[in-house]
Scaffold this active site. Structure first.
Site, PDB file in Angstrom:
ATOM      1  N   ARG A  12       6.558   5.917   2.912  1.00  0.00           N
ATOM      2  CA  ARG A  12       5.207   6.353   2.840  1.00  0.00           C
ATOM      3  C   ARG A  12       4.653   6.036   1.512  1.00  0.00           C
ATOM      4  NH1 ARG A  12       5.578  12.114   1.426  1.00  0.00           N
ATOM      5  NH2 ARG A  12       3.308  12.055   1.266  1.00  0.00           N
ATOM      6  N   ASP A 193       0.895   2.497  -3.958  1.00  0.00           N
ATOM      7  CA  ASP A 193       1.730   1.256  -4.237  1.00  0.00           C
ATOM      8  C   ASP A 193       2.773   1.424  -5.385  1.00  0.00           C
ATOM      9  OD1 ASP A 193      -0.312   0.110  -2.865  1.00  0.00           O
ATOM     10  OD2 ASP A 193      -1.521  -0.256  -4.552  1.00  0.00           O
ATOM     11  N   ARG A 194       3.523   2.579  -5.255  1.00  0.00           N
ATOM     12  CA  ARG A 194       4.568   2.987  -6.097  1.00  0.00           C
ATOM     13  C   ARG A 194       4.251   2.878  -7.644  1.00  0.00           C
ATOM     14  NH1 ARG A 194       6.063   4.380  -1.797  1.00  0.00           N
ATOM     15  NH2 ARG A 194       7.953   3.909  -0.567  1.00  0.00           N
ATOM     16  N   LEU A 195       2.901   2.724  -7.868  1.00  0.00           N
ATOM     17  CA  LEU A 195       2.708   2.890  -9.260  1.00  0.00           C
ATOM     18  C   LEU A 195       2.535   4.120  -9.891  1.00  0.00           C
ATOM     19  CD1 LEU A 195       0.293  -0.152  -9.665  1.00  0.00           C
ATOM     20  CD2 LEU A 195       2.757  -0.181 -10.344  1.00  0.00           C
TER      21      LEU A 195
END
Ligand SMILES: Cc1cc2nc3c(=O)[nH]c(=O)nc-3n(C[C@H](O)[C@H](O)[C@H](O)COP(=O)(O)O)c2cc1C
Length: 215
Positions: A12, A193-195
């Site tokens: 997610r 976005d995993r940032l």
């Protein structure tokens, strides 16, 4: 069931308020309090449940969940059995790492530092505040030792419970508190976005240095 394809369904994306070195509190404990209040407001289940990692004299790590019972600028306090695995670890290596994961907020806090044993007065005061049945459990459980069966524990529990009338039992010397005195903190906020945002505090003697870490 255990394949990467199976686990892919759990992927997610995260979102959360911006977290930046310019906007966090100068003092990490104030930032902790701020996030803890947010966790309470968000109805996080047991927001004071934290993972405590310790390691033994060979460096073998172990971790477990305990409940944070108080905290202030001096440290983070929990109670346990001094003869447990964590107790033996702390006796030989008085360092610990704490971790709070509040998934409802996509937040994680890491804290690490040295561990102090609470004074007998502090442990007594907290022991007295516990429900009597929790006091009895602390007395009868040889935490982390192998026991033959559950019945032995229950028998001892009932035996002590039947002897206690109005008076509360004394705190056993094998049970008490520890305080983790933070030397570093990290606040992690999940982002798209995993940032993700990661803000790290390290103690430089008389002030805290605040830096951003890559996600
Ligand atoms: C939600 C939760 C809260 C817990 N709170 C405590 C606690 O405050 N103190 C404690 O000694 N164990 C607590 N435990 C049990 C520990 O996770 C662990 O089983 C126990 O302390 C023995 O750990 P050790 O063998 O590594 O020393 C809790 C477990 C859970 C899941």
């Amino acid at each position: 069931m255990t394949t990467p394809e199976h686990f892919a369904q759990f992927r997610r994306d995260y979102s959360g308020a911006p977290l930046d070195t310019s906007t966090v509190s100068a003092d990490p404990f104030d930032q902790f309090k701020h996030w803890f209040d947010d966790a309470v407001t968000a109805n996080v289940n047991e927001p004071n449940a934290m993972t405590v990692a310790t390691s033994d004299n060979r460096g073998t790590p172990s971790c477990r969940v305990v409940l944070l019972k108080s905290c202030d600028h001096n440290g983070f306090t929990f109670f346990t059995n001094y003869n447990s695995r964590k107790g033996y670890d702390i006796a030989v290596n008085p360092q610990a790492a704490l971790l709070f994961f509040w998934k409802e907020l996509n937040r994680q806090i890491r804290i690490s530092g040295h561990v102090l044993t609470l004074s007998t007065e502090e442990s007594d005061a907290y022991f007295r505040s516990r429900p009597v049945r929790a006091q009895i459990a602390a007395i009868v459980s040889p935490q982390s030792r192998i026991i033959e069966n559950r019945m032995i524990l229950e028998r001892q529990f009932e035996s002590i419970a039947s002897q206690i009338d109005a008076a509360s039992p004394e705190r056993p010397s094998h049970w008490g508190g520890y305080r983790v005195v933070p030397e570093e903190y990290e606040f992690w906020q999940g982002k798209p976005d995993r940032l993700h945002d990661r803000i790290h505090y390290r103690n430089s003697g008389n002030s805290w240095i605040i830096e951003r870490l890559a996600p």
